[in-house]
Design an enzyme around this catalytic site. Structure first.
Site, short mmCIF file in Angstrom:
data_model
loop_
_atom_site.label_atom_id
_atom_site.label_comp_id
_atom_site.label_asym_id
_atom_site.label_seq_id
_atom_site.Cartn_x
_atom_site.Cartn_y
_atom_site.Cartn_z
N LYS A 52 0.83 -1.07 0.06
CA LYS A 52 -0.03 -0.02 -0.06
C LYS A 52 0.82 1.32 0.04
O LYS A 52 0.55 2.27 -0.74
CB LYS A 52 -0.89 -0.04 1.28
N GLN A 96 -5.25 -1.69 9.36
CA GLN A 96 -4.96 -3.15 8.78
C GLN A 96 -5.64 -4.22 9.63
O GLN A 96 -5.45 -4.20 10.64
CB GLN A 96 -3.57 -3.13 8.67
N ASP A 119 -11.60 1.99 3.02
CA ASP A 119 -12.17 0.57 3.05
C ASP A 119 -13.56 0.60 2.76
O ASP A 119 -13.91 -0.76 2.38
CB ASP A 119 -11.75 -0.09 4.27
#
Ligand code: NAP
Length: 280
Positions: A52, A96, A119
């Site tokens: 990322k 995460q 997300d």
């Protein structure tokens, strides 16, 4: 022979376009920035986070990492999210997963400001997807739809079967396909007569996480096969859910693993960070 859907190539093209968008934002004085929270040590997560940061670097998005000890309390995590929610220089916040079991991941996702929820896991964004409003769509489902669109594969009116009903892949993908006017069936581990259902699919998407769970006898002639699964074999190879080699001469399109959906997931995170920075 099937057309191999090249996720790497499509993702590359999309990232070039997104790089342009970042430049345009910078010209307007907006410097897109992502905050990533990682808790404890997890080998796979470390790789994902590294990827990322590379993707952000590539398109010119700023990036700040917060590595927290495995033993942190929920209160510390929520306070950090609160602080990041308030910071004007941070446009996207990514927690995460997995996170340690003593922490409540739902509570954490709920705390992330829905406007920074790149997300798409905050219930506000989940709800918006459900009612078909513009929102942050989780990266993997968004990536799957973009892949289909890039290859001009018709979704409207088609029989789409999604295997898997997780909150991060199966459910949002099923909903998004429905919003795109597919006729959607969602299957899972308790589904009876799976083969009967999958063999009627024009578009078959597997998000199970088990190698060769989709075999030749389960698919319709000329179906489109999207393999979301990522599985590591005992000899260390990465494979999908689909018995890929044995499907090639039966289906019309198929995604490889690696080189398919995974690349798109990465590109769609960049897409969502830019969307957040644009304030859309
Ligand atoms: P998950 O939460 O474990 O969900 C798996 C789903 O598969 C569940 O709904 C489960 O049913 C269902 N299932 C399990 N065995 C089945 C069977 N034999 N037949 C039919 N359905 C079955 O996994 P996930 O997070 O959604 O991820 C799925 C896979 O996609 C994993 O391999 C993951 O690594 C991969 N993934 C890839 C990307 C990417 O970018 N390519 C992104 C995210 C995830 P129940 O609900 O009944 O348990």
């Amino acid at each position: 022979m099937a057309v191999i859907i090249d996720g790497r190539e499509v993702a590359k093209k999309i990232k070039e376009e997104l790089k342009e968008k970042v430049n345009e934002l910078k010209e307007k004085g907006i410097y897109p920035k992502l905050a990533v929270i990682m808790i404890g040590k997890d080998k796979a997560s470390e790789i994902y986070v590294r990827n990322k940061s590379r993707d952000c670097d590539y398109v010119g998005i700023e990036y700040e990492e917060f590595f927290l000890e495995e033993s942190i309390t929920m209160e510390t995590l929520l306070n950090l999210i609160d602080e990041l929610n308030k910071r004007d220089d941070i446009h996207g916040i990514l927690l995460q997963s997995p996170i340690p079991e003593h922490l409540d991941i739902r509570k954490a996702f709920n705390k992330i400001d829905y406007r920074k929820d790149v997300d798409g896991f905050n219930p506000i964004n989940v709800g918006k997807l459900l009612i078909g409003e513009d929102t942050f769509i989780p990266c993997t489902p968004l990536g799957v739809i973009k892949l289909l669109e890039q290859y001009n594969i018709q979704i409207e009116g088609k029989n789409a079967v999604v295997i898997g009903r997780s909150n991060i892949v199966g459910k949002p993908l099923s909903q998004y396909l429905l919003n795109k006017d597919a006729t959607v069936t969602v299957c899972h581990s308790k589904t009876e007569n799976l083969k009967e259902i999958t063999s009627k699919a024009d578009i078959l998407i597997s998000a199970v996480g088990k190698p060769k769970v989709i075999t030749r006898d389960m698919v319709k002639e000329n179906a489109v096969i999207i393999d979301v699964g990522i599985n590591r074999t005992p000899d260390g190879k990465i494979v999908g859910d689909v018995d890929y080699d044995n499907l090639l001469d039966k289906v019309s399109y198929i995604t490889p693993v690696p080189g398919g959906v995974g690349q798109m997931t990465r590109a769609m995170l960049i897409n969502n960070i830019i969307k957040a920075a644009e304030g859309k």
